[in-house]
Design an enzyme around this catalytic site. Sequence first.
Site, mmCIF file in Angstrom:
data_model
loop_
_atom_site.group_PDB
_atom_site.id
_atom_site.type_symbol
_atom_site.label_atom_id
_atom_site.label_comp_id
_atom_site.label_asym_id
_atom_site.label_seq_id
_atom_site.Cartn_x
_atom_site.Cartn_y
_atom_site.Cartn_z
ATOM 1 N N ASN A 1 14.972 15.094 -3.425
ATOM 2 C CA ASN A 1 15.308 13.691 -3.626
ATOM 3 C C ASN A 1 14.691 13.246 -4.947
ATOM 4 O O ASN A 1 13.510 12.920 -5.021
ATOM 5 C CB ASN A 1 14.738 12.895 -2.441
ATOM 6 C CG ASN A 1 15.127 11.438 -2.498
ATOM 7 O OD1 ASN A 1 15.675 10.967 -3.500
ATOM 8 N ND2 ASN A 1 14.835 10.714 -1.428
ATOM 9 N N ARG B 1 19.927 14.480 -2.537
ATOM 10 C CA ARG B 1 20.345 13.122 -2.288
ATOM 11 C C ARG B 1 20.966 12.572 -3.576
ATOM 12 O O ARG B 1 20.376 12.661 -4.646
ATOM 13 C CB ARG B 1 19.129 12.277 -1.931
ATOM 14 C CG ARG B 1 19.518 10.894 -1.590
ATOM 15 C CD ARG B 1 18.424 9.923 -1.899
ATOM 16 N NE ARG B 1 18.713 8.713 -1.172
ATOM 17 C CZ ARG B 1 17.860 8.129 -0.389
ATOM 18 N NH1 ARG B 1 16.665 8.628 -0.232
ATOM 19 N NH2 ARG B 1 18.196 7.027 0.216
ATOM 20 N N HIS C 1 22.063 3.183 1.163
ATOM 21 C CA HIS C 1 21.217 3.510 2.328
ATOM 22 C C HIS C 1 22.040 4.100 3.471
ATOM 23 O O HIS C 1 21.615 4.075 4.627
ATOM 24 C CB HIS C 1 20.492 2.258 2.880
ATOM 25 C CG HIS C 1 19.360 1.791 2.040
ATOM 26 N ND1 HIS C 1 19.017 0.460 1.946
ATOM 27 C CD2 HIS C 1 18.480 2.464 1.268
ATOM 28 C CE1 HIS C 1 17.979 0.329 1.140
ATOM 29 N NE2 HIS C 1 17.641 1.534 0.716
ATOM 30 N N HIS D 1 17.590 -1.705 7.279
ATOM 31 C CA HIS D 1 16.726 -0.756 6.583
ATOM 32 C C HIS D 1 15.860 -1.550 5.614
ATOM 33 O O HIS D 1 16.353 -2.078 4.608
ATOM 34 C CB HIS D 1 17.557 0.299 5.833
ATOM 35 C CG HIS D 1 16.702 1.253 5.067
ATOM 36 N ND1 HIS D 1 16.464 2.546 5.473
ATOM 37 C CD2 HIS D 1 15.995 1.084 3.924
ATOM 38 C CE1 HIS D 1 15.646 3.131 4.617
ATOM 39 N NE2 HIS D 1 15.351 2.258 3.656
ATOM 40 N N ASN E 1 11.351 -0.276 0.180
ATOM 41 C CA ASN E 1 11.272 -0.920 -1.142
ATOM 42 C C ASN E 1 12.605 -1.579 -1.448
ATOM 43 O O ASN E 1 12.673 -2.695 -1.923
ATOM 44 C CB ASN E 1 10.968 0.127 -2.208
ATOM 45 C CG ASN E 1 9.500 0.443 -2.240
ATOM 46 O OD1 ASN E 1 8.679 -0.477 -2.178
ATOM 47 N ND2 ASN E 1 9.162 1.711 -2.315
ATOM 48 N N GLY E 2 13.685 -0.831 -1.173
ATOM 49 C CA GLY E 2 15.024 -1.425 -1.195
ATOM 50 C C GLY E 2 15.359 -1.806 0.239
ATOM 51 O O GLY E 2 14.879 -1.165 1.173
ATOM 52 N N ARG F 1 13.676 -6.454 -6.213
ATOM 53 C CA ARG F 1 15.043 -6.925 -6.488
ATOM 54 C C ARG F 1 15.314 -8.249 -5.796
ATOM 55 O O ARG F 1 14.853 -8.473 -4.677
ATOM 56 C CB ARG F 1 16.062 -5.883 -6.007
ATOM 57 C CG ARG F 1 16.133 -4.681 -6.903
ATOM 58 C CD ARG F 1 17.024 -3.613 -6.322
ATOM 59 N NE ARG F 1 16.258 -2.404 -6.066
ATOM 60 C CZ ARG F 1 16.651 -1.414 -5.268
ATOM 61 N NH1 ARG F 1 17.800 -1.485 -4.635
ATOM 62 N NH2 ARG F 1 15.896 -0.359 -5.099
ATOM 63 N N ASP G 1 4.651 -4.993 -2.631
ATOM 64 C CA ASP G 1 4.322 -4.274 -1.406
ATOM 65 C C ASP G 1 4.131 -5.258 -0.255
ATOM 66 O O ASP G 1 3.282 -6.149 -0.317
ATOM 67 C CB ASP G 1 3.038 -3.461 -1.634
ATOM 68 C CG ASP G 1 2.815 -2.456 -0.526
ATOM 69 O OD1 ASP G 1 2.987 -2.817 0.659
ATOM 70 O OD2 ASP G 1 2.491 -1.294 -0.839
ATOM 71 N N MET G 2 4.939 -5.098 0.793
ATOM 72 C CA MET G 2 4.888 -6.026 1.910
ATOM 73 C C MET G 2 3.490 -6.077 2.538
ATOM 74 O O MET G 2 3.069 -7.111 3.043
ATOM 75 C CB MET G 2 5.945 -5.631 2.952
ATOM 76 C CG MET G 2 6.056 -6.569 4.125
ATOM 77 S SD MET G 2 6.404 -8.286 3.662
ATOM 78 C CE MET G 2 8.177 -8.316 3.695
ATOM 79 N N ARG G 3 2.749 -4.963 2.482
ATOM 80 C CA ARG G 3 1.392 -4.980 3.058
ATOM 81 C C ARG G 3 0.530 -6.012 2.347
ATOM 82 O O ARG G 3 -0.175 -6.799 2.993
ATOM 83 C CB ARG G 3 0.739 -3.589 2.955
ATOM 84 C CG ARG G 3 1.301 -2.609 3.954
ATOM 85 C CD ARG G 3 0.925 -1.202 3.644
ATOM 86 N NE ARG G 3 1.620 -0.738 2.431
ATOM 87 C CZ ARG G 3 1.830 0.525 2.128
ATOM 88 N NH1 ARG G 3 1.353 1.477 2.916
ATOM 89 N NH2 ARG G 3 2.488 0.875 1.051
ATOM 90 N N GLY H 1 10.039 1.519 5.678
ATOM 91 C CA GLY H 1 8.588 1.258 5.694
ATOM 92 C C GLY H 1 8.217 -0.079 6.312
ATOM 93 O O GLY H 1 7.285 -0.174 7.121
ATOM 94 N N VAL H 2 8.934 -1.141 5.975
ATOM 95 C CA VAL H 2 8.623 -2.481 6.499
ATOM 96 C C VAL H 2 9.115 -2.613 7.942
ATOM 97 O O VAL H 2 8.379 -3.030 8.838
ATOM 98 C CB VAL H 2 9.268 -3.577 5.617
ATOM 99 C CG1 VAL H 2 8.979 -4.958 6.179
ATOM 100 C CG2 VAL H 2 8.788 -3.461 4.178
ATOM 101 N N GLU I 1 15.412 10.333 6.224
ATOM 102 C CA GLU I 1 16.543 10.674 5.370
ATOM 103 C C GLU I 1 16.547 12.152 4.988
ATOM 104 O O GLU I 1 17.607 12.771 4.869
ATOM 105 C CB GLU I 1 16.531 9.790 4.113
ATOM 106 C CG GLU I 1 16.964 8.366 4.455
ATOM 107 C CD GLU I 1 16.437 7.330 3.493
ATOM 108 O OE1 GLU I 1 15.183 7.245 3.343
ATOM 109 O OE2 GLU I 1 17.233 6.614 2.888
#
Length: 603
Positions: A7, A81, A170, A198, A201-202, A231, A272-274, A320-321, A378
């Site tokens: 990837n 990918r 995705h 999904h 990050n995206g 984005r 980063d959502m964290r 991830g989120v 993935e």
Amino acid sequence: MLILVLNAGSSSLKASVMDATSGEVHFEMNGNRLLDAPELTFSDGTEIHLQQKGHEEALRAGLTKLKELCSHLDLAGTGHRVVHGGETFDCPARITDKVEQKIEALSDLAPLHNPINLEGIRMARRFFPDIPHFAVFDTSYHHSLPRRARTYALPRALAEEYGIRRYGFHGISHKYVAGRAATFLKDDYRNLRLISCHLGNGCSVAAIEFGRSIETSMGMTPLEGLVMGTRSGDLDPGILTMLAQKADLSAARIDEILNRESGLKGLSGSNDMRDVLVRSTGGDEGAQLALQIFTHRLRKYIGAYTAVMGGVDAIIFTGGVGENSSIVRHRAAQRLDYLGAIIDEDRNQSLQLTTGEDVIAFNRPHSRVKLLAIRTDEQFAIAKACGKLIDEENKVNRLPSIPVAVSARHCHLTRATLDQLFGVGHELTVKKWLSQPGQFAANETVTVIGPKNQLERVRILGPLRSVDQVEISRTDEFFLGIDAPVRESGKVDNTPGCRLVGPSGHVDLENGLICAWRHIHMTPDDASRFGVADRDVVEVAIRNDERGLTFGNVLVRVSPDYLLEMHIDTDEGNAAEITPGDTGALMHSSAEGQLKRKAVSFY
Ligand code: ADP
């Protein structure tokens, strides 16, 4: 079956070697910061820090180490990918030079991704030349979007000229989690209406209705839709013209702002959502607003997609989120009682996805709609897709593949007709021997005249026969103004006639004009290998580099004098984009007319 999955992303490079059936990972590589200070880490503990920036060096160093790690393994193939498959690729494809060219041609649509994906493919093909390489596309799953969902309300000519339409991304992940949800719910996913969120990050949402993606939030590029790490997602397009005109920003600068400086980063300072979650709990107003906008937009899409499908059976949170943040899931899924989804807050708070427990429901027991957190994979999805293709190829390789030939319009003549058209005693001269033994295309041609038009230079095929027969395509029929039936060769009863003109005169045929029934010539040996008999009707799957097509209603003709070959007419050849060297695989139709798939895919 071991697959190397590669990837190559815009700033990262991931690889793993895994079993395509069990998903067991033999080893992994993670490459980060490729654009400034590339570092590669391997699951055996090796770390490589590179002096030179960029993908080329990282790929070379990574693949060198991977080749060393794989030296004692029996790799079956490599899966790559690829972000954008455009209109061309609706399923994974075995990589050939032609496929590479097609991916390259799609770079305009994904300038940040496809060129890098391609660099990975080219380098990997050099490092592993002896195994098949496959491209698995992020867009393919969304090929099923109906026209109303994929079309932007722009002038049609403009949209067509630039390939402007919604492609969706995705897809590898959406498809994978939809499959996992169906297994978890003990149902067939063709019975379910799913909304897959999904969130990594995206971020993107997909409405999956009875197994098909019918709406998705990312559009022509991965910029549309949800708020993402960097984005913006949906915007009033008027903002872009305003920024260009009033703030005097170039297209490149606007692109950079929307792709790299917006989203959570633009609103809160962190992508980063964290961080966003920690800071919002601490009272940071920018982080709180970022979280609110992120989850508000997500709820909006969930409601919209429920409306599009007229209901929903399960809502999936992944990435991830989606997999890790109970707060995001809570904000997105609370107060969805109106559509039948009731969240179990305790379960949502405490759930922990693991490899062993990769799907967890967090709805209340009486909730009609299931709420599911699912660990996406993935890499495994790519490995599985490659494994399936290799299996299918092997299956087909055990049966002979059938060369496909396109027959141009032609005629077979009797001695009497040839005498009248070319003079008594005229002998046909050979222009080219054909693949069927003893048959040839003659230098001689005739004019075929119908009520509306005439076809010039229609070639005569030799040797001479006992019945006159003119074989044309559907397009020719319309052109001539004659309705010719589809017939097998030699069956000319009750067919229309036409006028044939040659250098010495003309002949008015009473009958003999047919649209040849597509057919396969084969020897008795071939027939026994395929398990078919003379005059059986079968299906043949054609697959050239980029798209597959199945011809039904194909007649089997068996004779010791034949050579294995399928004949179709020019209309059919054009529709299937047949090029020299394309082959078909037989799908069997038994005498009772029951279709039994024998072999389906090949290259
Ligand atoms: P990608 O889209 O690059 O594949 P991932 O799906 O791995 O990314 O998601 C990465 C994002 O997931 C990170 O940027 C981070 O914001 C988010 N994330 C990871 N762990 C957590 C967590 N525990 N809580 C909230 N967000 C998380």
